[in-house]
Design a protein around this motif. Structure first.
Motif, short mmCIF file in Angstrom:
data_model
loop_
_atom_site.label_atom_id
_atom_site.label_comp_id
_atom_site.label_asym_id
_atom_site.label_seq_id
_atom_site.Cartn_x
_atom_site.Cartn_y
_atom_site.Cartn_z
N ILE A 141 18.68 10.60 3.02
CA ILE A 141 17.79 11.52 3.71
C ILE A 141 16.33 11.07 3.52
CG2 ILE A 141 16.94 13.91 3.75
CD1 ILE A 141 19.67 13.58 4.93
N GLY A 142 15.57 11.14 4.60
CA GLY A 142 14.14 10.84 4.51
C GLY A 142 13.80 9.39 4.30
N GLN A 143 14.75 8.48 4.54
CA GLN A 143 14.52 7.06 4.33
C GLN A 143 14.33 6.35 5.66
OE1 GLN A 143 14.55 5.28 1.26
NE2 GLN A 143 14.46 7.29 0.31
N PRO A 144 13.24 5.62 5.86
CA PRO A 144 13.08 4.82 7.08
C PRO A 144 13.93 3.56 7.01
CG PRO A 144 11.22 4.46 5.63
CD PRO A 144 12.08 5.50 4.96
N ASP A 145 13.99 2.84 8.10
CA ASP A 145 14.75 1.60 8.10
C ASP A 145 14.10 0.58 7.18
OD1 ASP A 145 16.87 -0.17 9.51
OD2 ASP A 145 15.03 -1.34 9.65
N ARG A 146 14.91 -0.07 6.37
CA ARG A 146 14.38 -0.98 5.35
C ARG A 146 13.91 -2.32 5.92
NH1 ARG A 146 20.22 -1.35 2.53
NH2 ARG A 146 20.14 0.78 3.29
N LEU A 147 14.36 -2.66 7.13
CA LEU A 147 14.00 -3.97 7.70
C LEU A 147 12.97 -3.87 8.81
CD1 LEU A 147 17.57 -5.58 7.91
CD2 LEU A 147 15.86 -5.84 6.11
N ALA A 148 12.69 -2.66 9.29
CA ALA A 148 11.80 -2.53 10.45
C ALA A 148 10.33 -2.72 10.10
CB ALA A 148 12.00 -1.15 11.09
N PHE A 149 9.98 -2.49 8.85
CA PHE A 149 8.56 -2.57 8.50
C PHE A 149 8.12 -4.02 8.35
CE2 PHE A 149 4.95 -2.51 5.54
CZ PHE A 149 4.11 -1.66 6.25
N PRO A 150 6.94 -4.39 8.88
CA PRO A 150 6.46 -5.78 8.81
C PRO A 150 5.80 -6.10 7.47
CG PRO A 150 4.90 -4.45 10.07
CD PRO A 150 6.06 -3.55 9.73
N PHE A 151 6.60 -6.39 6.47
CA PHE A 151 6.06 -6.60 5.13
C PHE A 151 5.19 -7.86 5.03
CE2 PHE A 151 9.52 -3.68 3.98
CZ PHE A 151 8.83 -2.82 3.13
N ALA A 152 5.48 -8.88 5.82
CA ALA A 152 4.64 -10.09 5.79
C ALA A 152 3.22 -9.75 6.25
CB ALA A 152 5.26 -11.17 6.67
N LEU A 153 3.12 -8.97 7.30
CA LEU A 153 1.81 -8.52 7.76
C LEU A 153 1.14 -7.65 6.71
CD1 LEU A 153 -0.39 -7.96 9.90
CD2 LEU A 153 1.07 -6.11 10.78
N TRP A 154 1.91 -6.77 6.09
CA TRP A 154 1.36 -5.89 5.04
C TRP A 154 0.78 -6.71 3.90
CZ3 TRP A 154 -0.08 -1.05 4.69
CH2 TRP A 154 -0.22 -0.45 3.44
N ALA A 155 1.47 -7.78 3.51
CA ALA A 155 0.97 -8.62 2.42
C ALA A 155 -0.37 -9.25 2.79
CB ALA A 155 2.00 -9.71 2.10
N LYS A 156 -0.52 -9.68 4.03
CA LYS A 156 -1.79 -10.25 4.47
C LYS A 156 -2.91 -9.21 4.44
CE LYS A 156 0.25 -13.76 7.52
NZ LYS A 156 0.39 -14.23 8.92
N LEU A 157 -2.60 -7.99 4.87
CA LEU A 157 -3.60 -6.93 4.87
C LEU A 157 -4.02 -6.57 3.46
CD1 LEU A 157 -2.16 -4.60 7.66
CD2 LEU A 157 -4.03 -6.23 7.85
N LEU A 158 -3.07 -6.55 2.54
CA LEU A 158 -3.40 -6.29 1.14
C LEU A 158 -4.32 -7.37 0.59
CD1 LEU A 158 -0.02 -5.09 -0.44
CD2 LEU A 158 -2.14 -3.77 -0.32
N ALA A 159 -3.99 -8.62 0.90
CA ALA A 159 -4.80 -9.73 0.40
C ALA A 159 -6.22 -9.67 0.97
CB ALA A 159 -4.14 -11.06 0.76
N GLN A 160 -6.34 -9.35 2.25
CA GLN A 160 -7.66 -9.24 2.86
C GLN A 160 -8.48 -8.14 2.21
OE1 GLN A 160 -6.93 -8.65 7.04
NE2 GLN A 160 -5.94 -10.64 7.31
#
Length: 519
Positions: A141-160
């Motif tokens: 319950i309340g869990q989004p899809d584990r593969l749909a999120f763009p984690f590679a993009l997220w890592a770049k945004l964190l680094a920036q």
């Protein structure tokens, strides 16, 4: 490189250079344990620091550092001409009786005496795991899809964001959160949810529970009554209890939350917590008549409303529903949203939009009544929203989740006919399975949840979302976080569970519905 143990026979100290603990801490810890376990009696003279250093084959400074710490802690004393000895004034309760094996630092293992509130929390058993420890394949319950999120993009945004952060973020952040994120949230709400707010009104929090607790502390006295939905999100009780506020459950009917019923239960309440767009867990939509009645009550009594719009972004048919906040003309509605259910649970970022009259008040007392949310992901999330990645992600996941809901219903029609009735929902991230009329008299959702977990299928009991009686039994099946290829195998296992537990189902330990993890 090989290491070797070094002993000092008089004190039976063993040093190991391969351990992470420095040598002086190893020496001090072993002498301390010997004292607490009565192997070194009060007044016992210890070898000199020079002799200990020779026997342990270490520097004398290492031994002196350990002795200095023991002196500061009161375990040993030094006297001119007498050297080092065990202190004689240690309290008896610190010492372990002879023959009793102690834990580190002399703590004796035993059953703790727990307060009533801790025992109450323990009585609500967490979602069960399969006996073999295998992961449960569906339906969280309340869990989004584990593969749909763009984690590679997220890592770049964190680094920036953290390559060279502004000092107002890394050094002296505002108690309401990252300024860029607050601006991005305000812009997003205007475009996507249809109401305007100033960035100054947005408070970034670590979850819906913190948002509710914070707001309740600002507007209510300890012990005041609050209307909440019954059944409802279990975390709401915990949030209000943390603010020392008394929750009054108000039964939900087909038209949603009833202000009339709420007034009959607690006429002096001055706060209502509702989810008008898609109530959890029933999915009920609050009618326009009742929305206006609730707003009129808040205006007339100078009370407040918390609108929990936890999954308002996921609407699969019909027009998107306008938030209650968009109808508020008198500034009585606080609006809650969460990114953890939209993106990924570990993000732990939500937000609270304050009524304008409470912004300065809350800012002045925020640090005294609540801990600001972590800044670590806030700047990256601001970029994610401002660059339209959030809007694109929501478009993708709406299509994905709508397809998964259809797959769940189709699978249930194939395998659960006559056992569980599952109706479609125009929004949300889960469906409710209600026992078929032939199964209903013997159906217990707590026992069925336990049996499903034993078959490696995760479901949640509807009855666990109720605070009192009467309770309606059913199963909550979250489809958003369940890959489509897992839906049919999981439903087939659930078919076997339901078919084998028609008569023998017995209540197990009370379980709460499990939506608390990601909010």
């Amino acid at each position: 490189m090989a290491t070797r143990a070094r002993k000092a026979p008089p004190l039976r100290i063993v040093l190991d250079a391969s351990q992470s603990a420095p040598l002086h801490k190893q020496i001090g810890e072993q002498i301390r344990r010997a004292i607490l376990e009565r192997r070194l009696a009060a007044g016992t003279k210890l070898p000199s620091s020079r002799l200990m250093a020779m026997e342990l084959n270490c520097a004398r400074g290492t031994v002196l550092t350990a002795i200095d710490h023991l002196i500061a802690e009161g375990y040993v004393v030094t006297r001119a001409g007498s050297g080092i000895s065990v202190a004689t004034n240690l309290a008896d309760e610190m010492l372990i009786p002879p023959g009793v094996v102690g834990q580190p630092d002399g703590v004796v293992a035993g059953e703790p005496i727990l307060p009533k509130r801790t025992r109450a929390l323990l009585s609500h058993k967490p979602v069960m795991q399969s006996p073999a420890g295998a992961p449960l394949i569906a339906f969280p319950i309340g869990q989004p899809d584990r593969l749909a999120f763009p984690f590679a993009l997220w890592a770049k945004l964190l680094a920036q964001e953290w390559r060279k952060p502004a000092w107002q973020v890394a050094g002296v952040p505002h108690p309401f959160g990252h300024p860029g994120l607050r601006e991005a949230i305000a812009s997003y709400l205007a475009a996507a949810r249809g109401f305007a707010c100033e960035p100054e009104a947005v408070v970034v929090t670590s979850g819906v529970r913190q948002s509710v607790s914070l707001f309740a502390r600002v507007v209510l006295e300890a012990g005041d009554a609050v209307w909440i939905e019954e059944p409802g999100y279990p975390g709401m009780d915990e949030a209000l209890a943390a603010a020392e506020i008394r929750a009054v459950p108000v039964p939900i009917d087909d038209a949603g939350f009833s202000p009339e019923a709420a007034l009959a239960l607690a006429p002096n309440a001055h706060l209502a917590v509702v989810a008008p767009s898609h109530q959890f867990p029933l999915g009920t939509v609050l009618t326009l008549q009742r929305r206006l009645a609730l707003l009129n009550w808040a205006k007339r009594t100078k009370s407040w409303i918390i609108e929990d719009d936890f999954d308002g972004e996921y609407r699969y048919s019909g027009r998107p529903l306008a938030p209650l906040r968009a109808l508020d003309q008198t500034g009585r509605v606080a609006y809650l949203g969460s990114f953890s259910k939209l993106l990924f649970p570990a993000l732990r970022l939500s937000f609270l939009v304050l009524p304008a009259s409470l912004i300065q008040i809350t800012e002045r007392i925020m640090e005294a009544i609540s801990t600001p949310a972590s800044l670590l992901g806030q700047g990256a999330l601001a970029r994610f929203i401002a660059d339209d990645h959030l809007a694109a992600h929501l478009r993708r996941t709406r299509l994905l989740y709508a397809s998964r809901q259809q797959a769940l219903i189709a699978s249930a029609e194939r395998h659960l006919t006559g056992l569980l009735d599952i109706a479609p929902d125009p929004g949300g991230m889960h469906l409710i399975g209600r026992p078929h009329r032939d199964l209903e008299p013997a159906f217990n959702d707590q026992a069925t949840t336990a049996a499903a977990a034993a078959a490696s299928v995760r479901v949640s009991p509807l009855s666990g979302c109720y605070r009192g009686s009467p309770q309606t039994h059913g199963l909550l099946l979250g489809y958003a976080g369940t890959p489509e290829e897992d839906i049919d195998p999981a439903i087939m296992r659930l078919q076997h569970v339901l078919g084998g537990h028609r008569q023998e189902s017995q209540p197990g330990p009370m379980q709460r519905c499990s939506a608390t993890q990601s909010r």
